[in-house]
Design an enzyme around this catalytic site. Structure first.
Site, PDB file in Angstrom:
ATOM      1  CE  LYS A 141      -3.957  -0.361   4.718  1.00  0.00           C
ATOM      2  NZ  LYS A 141      -5.212   0.062   5.030  1.00  0.00           N
TER       3      LYS A 141
ATOM      4  CG  HIS B 206      -2.144  -0.725   0.958  1.00  0.00           C
ATOM      5  ND1 HIS B 206      -2.115  -2.062   1.477  1.00  0.00           N
ATOM      6  CD2 HIS B 206      -3.264  -0.752   0.549  1.00  0.00           C
ATOM      7  CE1 HIS B 206      -3.352  -2.751   1.164  1.00  0.00           C
ATOM      8  NE2 HIS B 206      -4.028  -1.645   0.809  1.00  0.00           N
TER       9      HIS B 206
HETATM   10  P1  NAP Z   1      -7.728   9.457   5.036  1.00  0.00           P
HETATM   11  O1  NAP Z   1      -7.319  10.057   3.675  1.00  0.00           O
HETATM   12  O2  NAP Z   1      -6.851   9.752   6.143  1.00  0.00           O
HETATM   13  O3  NAP Z   1      -9.187  10.141   5.508  1.00  0.00           O
HETATM   14  C1  NAP Z   1      -9.652   9.823   6.707  1.00  0.00           C
HETATM   15  C2  NAP Z   1     -10.633  10.949   7.239  1.00  0.00           C
HETATM   16  O4  NAP Z   1     -11.154  11.068   8.235  1.00  0.00           O
HETATM   17  C3  NAP Z   1      -9.425  12.484   7.164  1.00  0.00           C
HETATM   18  O5  NAP Z   1      -9.795  13.457   6.521  1.00  0.00           O
HETATM   19  C4  NAP Z   1      -9.399  12.095   8.761  1.00  0.00           C
HETATM   20  O6  NAP Z   1      -8.907  13.918   9.030  1.00  0.00           O
HETATM   21  C5  NAP Z   1     -10.976  12.186   9.129  1.00  0.00           C
HETATM   22  N1  NAP Z   1     -11.310  12.124  10.523  1.00  0.00           N
HETATM   23  C6  NAP Z   1     -10.120  11.837  11.379  1.00  0.00           C
HETATM   24  N2  NAP Z   1     -10.904  11.741  12.743  1.00  0.00           N
HETATM   25  C7  NAP Z   1     -12.177  11.882  12.615  1.00  0.00           C
HETATM   26  C8  NAP Z   1     -13.394  12.072  13.086  1.00  0.00           C
HETATM   27  N3  NAP Z   1     -13.325  12.068  14.685  1.00  0.00           N
HETATM   28  N4  NAP Z   1     -14.484  12.423  12.528  1.00  0.00           N
HETATM   29  C9  NAP Z   1     -14.453  12.562  11.230  1.00  0.00           C
HETATM   30  N5  NAP Z   1     -13.354  12.274  10.367  1.00  0.00           N
HETATM   31  C10 NAP Z   1     -12.447  12.018  11.015  1.00  0.00           C
HETATM   32  O7  NAP Z   1      -7.834   7.891   4.781  1.00  0.00           O
HETATM   33  P2  NAP Z   1      -8.436   7.063   3.916  1.00  0.00           P
HETATM   34  O8  NAP Z   1      -7.442   6.712   2.639  1.00  0.00           O
HETATM   35  O9  NAP Z   1      -9.658   7.715   3.179  1.00  0.00           O
HETATM   36  O10 NAP Z   1      -8.946   5.763   4.466  1.00  0.00           O
HETATM   37  C11 NAP Z   1      -9.883   5.794   5.602  1.00  0.00           C
HETATM   38  C12 NAP Z   1     -10.173   4.390   6.309  1.00  0.00           C
HETATM   39  O11 NAP Z   1     -10.641   3.445   5.281  1.00  0.00           O
HETATM   40  C13 NAP Z   1      -8.646   3.709   6.507  1.00  0.00           C
HETATM   41  O12 NAP Z   1      -8.908   2.954   7.623  1.00  0.00           O
HETATM   42  C14 NAP Z   1      -8.389   2.843   5.333  1.00  0.00           C
HETATM   43  O13 NAP Z   1      -7.639   1.732   5.675  1.00  0.00           O
HETATM   44  C15 NAP Z   1      -9.576   2.318   4.995  1.00  0.00           C
HETATM   45  N6  NAP Z   1     -10.047   1.928   3.582  1.00  0.00           N
HETATM   46  C16 NAP Z   1     -10.788   0.991   3.323  1.00  0.00           C
HETATM   47  C17 NAP Z   1     -11.153   0.568   2.278  1.00  0.00           C
HETATM   48  C18 NAP Z   1     -12.328  -0.515   1.907  1.00  0.00           C
HETATM   49  O14 NAP Z   1     -12.633  -0.968   0.860  1.00  0.00           O
HETATM   50  N7  NAP Z   1     -12.737  -0.767   3.035  1.00  0.00           N
HETATM   51  C19 NAP Z   1     -10.474   1.094   1.092  1.00  0.00           C
HETATM   52  C20 NAP Z   1      -9.415   2.187   1.326  1.00  0.00           C
HETATM   53  C21 NAP Z   1      -9.352   2.512   2.548  1.00  0.00           C
HETATM   54  P3  NAP Z   1      -7.408  13.943   9.439  1.00  0.00           P
HETATM   55  O15 NAP Z   1      -6.616  13.679   8.376  1.00  0.00           O
HETATM   56  O16 NAP Z   1      -7.278  15.527   9.932  1.00  0.00           O
HETATM   57  O17 NAP Z   1      -7.065  13.134  10.472  1.00  0.00           O
END
Ligand code: NAP
Length: 260
Positions: free
Chosen positions: A151, A147
């Site tokens: 991540k 990844h």
């Molecule tokens: P990301 O770009 O870091 O997005 C997460 C967002 O959530 C950021 O904007 C973060 O803000 C925000 N956040 C943090 N604390 C919060 C709160 N209390 N309330 C609301 N928002 C909050 O991460 P991503 O790549 O989108 O991934 C997010 C999650 O999904 C990870 O756990 C990843 O492993 C997972 N994922 C899952 C799949 C699937 O198919 N299931 C696919 C891809 C990713 P800050 O940046 O300011 O902290």
């Protein structure tokens, strides 16, 4: 149906907003701790939708909450959703054992689709791995994933789920193996699971079956995050019709879509 998205300013949340709106669904709330006050549609690159990013999850009022945040934020959001009777679609990964137990408790009161990977391709990959292990249960089995360097969890939730599929099948055959994350030293009686991190890799998972004089490799490669967001929107549509509380998987969503 009204959808709220938590993590709406993040990589995944923006795409969920985009694909939900493109599918004609109504995104009515967007939660994040970043980009407060900005329009969720503009952040998603689809123009204004009149929904500002807010941070207070207690204001949640929707039919389904989609969460792509981080484990502690997601648990907080899930508690509020359960209290308010809002169904859940959770894509967040990296929960520890205690957090997983709490999520299970929450899902006794609310229908939720929880999947470490919403892509249809990866869910087919899970089935293919299950099929392969039914032939190759005597082989040495190892898993690795790659990844992007941002991540936060390692190994990925998808790699752990893949390893659990293999471990459960082997247990049925009377072979009890532990999962070993990031091995040092000699291989034991175990399934090794390894996470590599670098650059902008969206997500790659490989299961290797090592036999004498041969090796089988099964790989899934995601080249864009759209496949995860599209799958999450499929899960939203599915859970909106499900009234029985419980923890459902993307495989449940996909099997329901299959012709009789
Ligand atoms: P990301 O770009 O870091 O997005 C997460 C967002 O959530 C950021 O904007 C973060 O803000 C925000 N956040 C943090 N604390 C919060 C709160 N209390 N309330 C609301 N928002 C909050 O991460 P991503 O790549 O989108 O991934 C997010 C999650 O999904 C990870 O756990 C990843 O492993 C997972 N994922 C899952 C799949 C699937 O198919 N299931 C696919 C891809 C990713 P800050 O940046 O300011 O902290």
């Amino acid at each position: 149906m009204q959808i709220a998205v938590a993590g709406a300013a993040g990589r995944m949340g923006r795409l969920v907003v985009k694909h939900a709106v493109n599918e004609g669904l109504r995104v009515s709330q967007a939660f994040d701790i970043a980009e407060l006050g900005k329009d969720a549609g503009e952040l998603a690159g689809i123009g204004k939708i009149g929904v500002e990013i807010i941070s207070d999850i207690e204001k949640l009022s929707a039919d389904v909450l989609v969460d792509f945040t981080n484990p502690s934020a997601c648990l907080k959001n899930a508690r509020v959703a359960a209290k308010k009777g809002v169904k859940l679609v959770i894509g967040t990964t990296g929960f520890n054992e205690e957090q997983k137990r709490e999520l299970e408790e929450i899902c006794k009161n609310i229908p939720a689709v929880i999947s470490p990977n919403f892509s249809v391709g990866v869910n087919a990959f899970f089935r293919i791995v299950e099929f392969a292990v039914s032939f190759l249960y005597d082989y040495d089995i190892e898993i690795f994933e790659i990844h992007h360097k941002m991540k936060k969890d390692s190994p990925s939730g998808t790699a752990i789920k893949t390893a659990e599929i293999v471990r459960e099948f082997l247990a049925k055959k009377g072979k009890k193996l532990e999962l070993k994350f990031c091995r040092e030293g000699k291989r034991g009686d175990e399934i090794g699971v390894f996470g590599l991190r670098g650059g902008d890799v969206v997500g790659e998972h490989t299961v290797l079956f090592f036999g004498d004089g041969e090796r089988v490799e099964i790989t899934h490669r995601a080249t864009s995050r759209d496949c995860f967001a599209k799958g999450a929107v499929m899960a939203v549509k599915w859970i909106s019709k499900m009234n029985k509380p419980g923890m459902y998987s993307m495989l449940d969503v996909l099997s329901e879509d299959m012709p009789p």
